[in-house]
Design a protein around this motif. Structure first.
Motif, PDB file in Angstrom:
ATOM      1  N   SER A 371       2.797   0.004  -2.973  1.00 16.04           N
ATOM      2  CA  SER A 371       3.647   0.227  -1.813  1.00 16.04           C
ATOM      3  C   SER A 371       4.898   0.999  -2.225  1.00 16.04           C
ATOM      4  N   LYS A 372       5.621   1.492  -1.237  1.00 12.98           N
ATOM      5  CA  LYS A 372       6.859   2.235  -1.506  1.00 12.98           C
ATOM      6  C   LYS A 372       7.983   1.316  -1.952  1.00 12.98           C
ATOM      7  N   PHE A 373       7.769  -0.008  -1.875  1.00 14.22           N
ATOM      8  CA  PHE A 373       8.819  -0.962  -2.232  1.00 14.22           C
ATOM      9  C   PHE A 373       8.485  -1.722  -3.514  1.00 14.22           C
ATOM     10  N   LYS A 374       7.656  -1.139  -4.358  1.00 16.95           N
ATOM     11  CA  LYS A 374       7.202  -1.845  -5.558  1.00 16.95           C
ATOM     12  C   LYS A 374       8.330  -2.163  -6.536  1.00 16.95           C
ATOM     13  N   ASP A 375       9.491  -1.470  -6.398  1.00 15.71           N
ATOM     14  CA  ASP A 375      10.614  -1.740  -7.290  1.00 15.71           C
ATOM     15  C   ASP A 375      11.537  -2.838  -6.766  1.00 15.71           C
ATOM     16  N   LYS A 376      11.253  -3.370  -5.590  1.00 14.10           N
ATOM     17  CA  LYS A 376      12.055  -4.457  -5.040  1.00 14.10           C
ATOM     18  C   LYS A 376      11.609  -5.796  -5.633  1.00 14.10           C
ATOM     19  N   ASN A 377      12.374  -6.833  -5.337  1.00 17.80           N
ATOM     20  CA  ASN A 377      12.093  -8.170  -5.878  1.00 17.80           C
ATOM     21  C   ASN A 377      10.971  -8.848  -5.079  1.00 17.80           C
ATOM     22  N   LEU A 378       9.799  -8.228  -5.091  1.00 15.52           N
ATOM     23  CA  LEU A 378       8.687  -8.722  -4.280  1.00 15.52           C
ATOM     24  C   LEU A 378       8.163 -10.076  -4.750  1.00 15.52           C
ATOM     25  N   LYS A 379       8.451 -10.428  -5.996  1.00 12.38           N
ATOM     26  CA  LYS A 379       8.003 -11.731  -6.482  1.00 12.38           C
ATOM     27  C   LYS A 379       8.666 -12.878  -5.721  1.00 12.38           C
ATOM     28  N   ALA A 380       9.760 -12.573  -5.020  1.00 14.54           N
ATOM     29  CA  ALA A 380      10.445 -13.602  -4.227  1.00 14.54           C
ATOM     30  C   ALA A 380       9.520 -14.189  -3.171  1.00 14.54           C
TER      31      ALA A 380
END
Length: 436
Positions: A371-380
């Motif tokens: 996704s375009k947000f892979k650098d965000k804190n998606l593990k949250a």
């Protein structure tokens, strides 16, 4: 008797199954009788998929339709979203074919069960040897609870609530960003440190999608008592929930000051567009739906938790795909659903940023990697464990307005009065619904 009269009687019979049988105030939903399952055919088959989810055809195809068409080239997939002028009831009256119904757990009670479209898929599950143990256990348990041990649908994707935050507002205030694993009291203390007016605009520290936070509440409180059939809102647990999750952090974040200065309550527009809200509790799927995330400077953390329930986040919010009772192609519909729930498709969905319904950790770790947000804190999104899903009533959606209104009433008055008013309104709505 004419064909038209026969058709009308069949429709009326289908609608009749949507009526709730009440015994001691408890709803008893029974799957409608259905024709015997026809043997699977190799001939071309049209499968009609319906939903009240609001998903556009493009969104449906991107996540599901294209994969189905590629896997089953002899199946023609027709997606019909429910609309105000042409909802599920209107489709039934018109004699519209329906093979697969999908919706989130909160809307499944009204859209599927409320229209008599529920079908116990247990025999189909046995025939296809689909392994329910591969799915997130809470989603299967919730369906069993909803259906009295039956399976009216198989979970295909999931959702939960996380806390988003505007990094720029925290930077201007010189306040550390929220962290995964915070408790609600710690989050409330953080809200006190934010600058509430930066000289140009009034800032509210915290807002939320109240309906989702209520639906998926961390204390696993049902809206309706399963035994009595009455509203549950007027008790100490709901008081604790509202005070901890809404009142304390809102007051600490300057909610009242914001309302007085702007004459409006902070909500999505103030978070996504005008940047007047520092944090927002919302569905984890929102980042892949709301285009405003592409332009604002944001990140996310896990939903704060209750100190006496460490590590327990929101309830899951699964979306189920169901074979309908009036489908003439139940085997083929089941083919499609089990494929969508397979590890192959679940991995693709996870990479896209659609929360998988399977419990396999390897697939969860793929979340958002393409996704375009892979650098965000998606593990949250996976930081907390799910709160158990409580009993779901066919009246739940009707009660959301008085329940969420209790927050505003408590802010402007006192908790006891707010809960009593909510209880009175909720019970009236239940009685009105039963009388129809």
């Amino acid at each position: 008797m004419s064909r038209k009269q026969v058709s009308l009687l069949l429709v009326m019979a289908a609608l009749t199954t949507s009526l709730t049988a009440c015994s001691g105030g408890k709803e008893e939903s029974k799957a409608a009788d259905a024709p015997a399952v026809k043997p699977k055919s190799n001939e071309p088959v049209e499968l009609v998929v319906v939903s009240t989810s609001g998903d556009s055809e493009d969104s449906f195809n991107e996540r599901f339709g294209n994969a189905i068409k590629s896997k089953f080239p002899n199946y023609t997939i027709k997606y019909i979203p429910s609309k105000k002028e042409y909802g599920i009831k209107e489709m039934l009256v018109a004699g519209q074919q329906m093979d697969i119904y999908f919706d989130s757990i909160s809307f499944l009670t009204g859209g599927l069960i409320g229209n008599g479209l529920q079908y116990d898929m247990n025999d189909l599950i046995k025939q296809t040897k689909f392994d329910l143990s591969t799915m997130e256990p809470s989603t299967v348990d919730a369906m069993h609870k909803l259906s009295g041990g039956k399976m009216y649908g198989i979970p295909v994707f999931n959702n939960n609530v996380v806390m988003y935050y505007n990094k720029d507002i925290f930077d201007k205030s010189g306040v550390p960003y929220p962290k995964d694993g915070m408790t609600w009291p710690e989050f409330t203390d953080l809200m006190k440190k934010l600058v509430r007016n930066d000289g140009n605009k009034q800032i509210a520290g915290y807002a939320s999608s109240g309906t989702h936070v209520f639906r998926m509440n961390q204390l696993s409180l049902p809206y309706v008592d399963e035994k009595s059939g009455n509203a549950t809102i007027n008790n100490e647990k709901w008081s604790k929930f509202i005070d901890t999750v809404f009142l304390q952090p809102q007051v600490a974040g300057g909610w009242n000051d914001f309302v007085k200065a702007t004459n409006k309550a902070p909500y999505t527009n103030e978070f996504f567009k005008t940047y007047e809200v520092a944090t927002f509790a919302l569905l984890s799927s929102s980042i892949f739906i709301d285009k405003n995330f592409e332009t604002m400077n944001w990140d996310m953390v896990s939903l704060p938790t209750f100190p006496d329930l460490p590590g327990v986040g929101s309830q899951p919010y699964p979306t189920y795909f169901s074979v309908t009772t009036n489908s003439q192609h139940k085997n083929e519909a089941m083919d499609v659903i089990t494929y969508l729930a397979s590890e192959e498709v679940q991995a693709k969905l996870s990479k896209m940023g659609v929360m998988p319904a399977v419990k396999k950790e390897e697939i969860k770790k793929m979340f958002g990697t393409e996704s375009k947000f892979k650098d965000k804190n998606l593990k949250a999104i996976f930081y907390n464990q799910f709160a158990p899903i409580p009993y779901k009533s066919i009246y739940d959606l009707t009660l959301e307005s008085p329940y969420t209104q209790a927050v505003t009433n408590a802010l402007n008055g006192d908790m006891n009065t707010a809960l009593r008013r909510a209880e009175e309104e909720a019970n009236k709505r239940i009685q009105d619904a039963r009388a129809k």
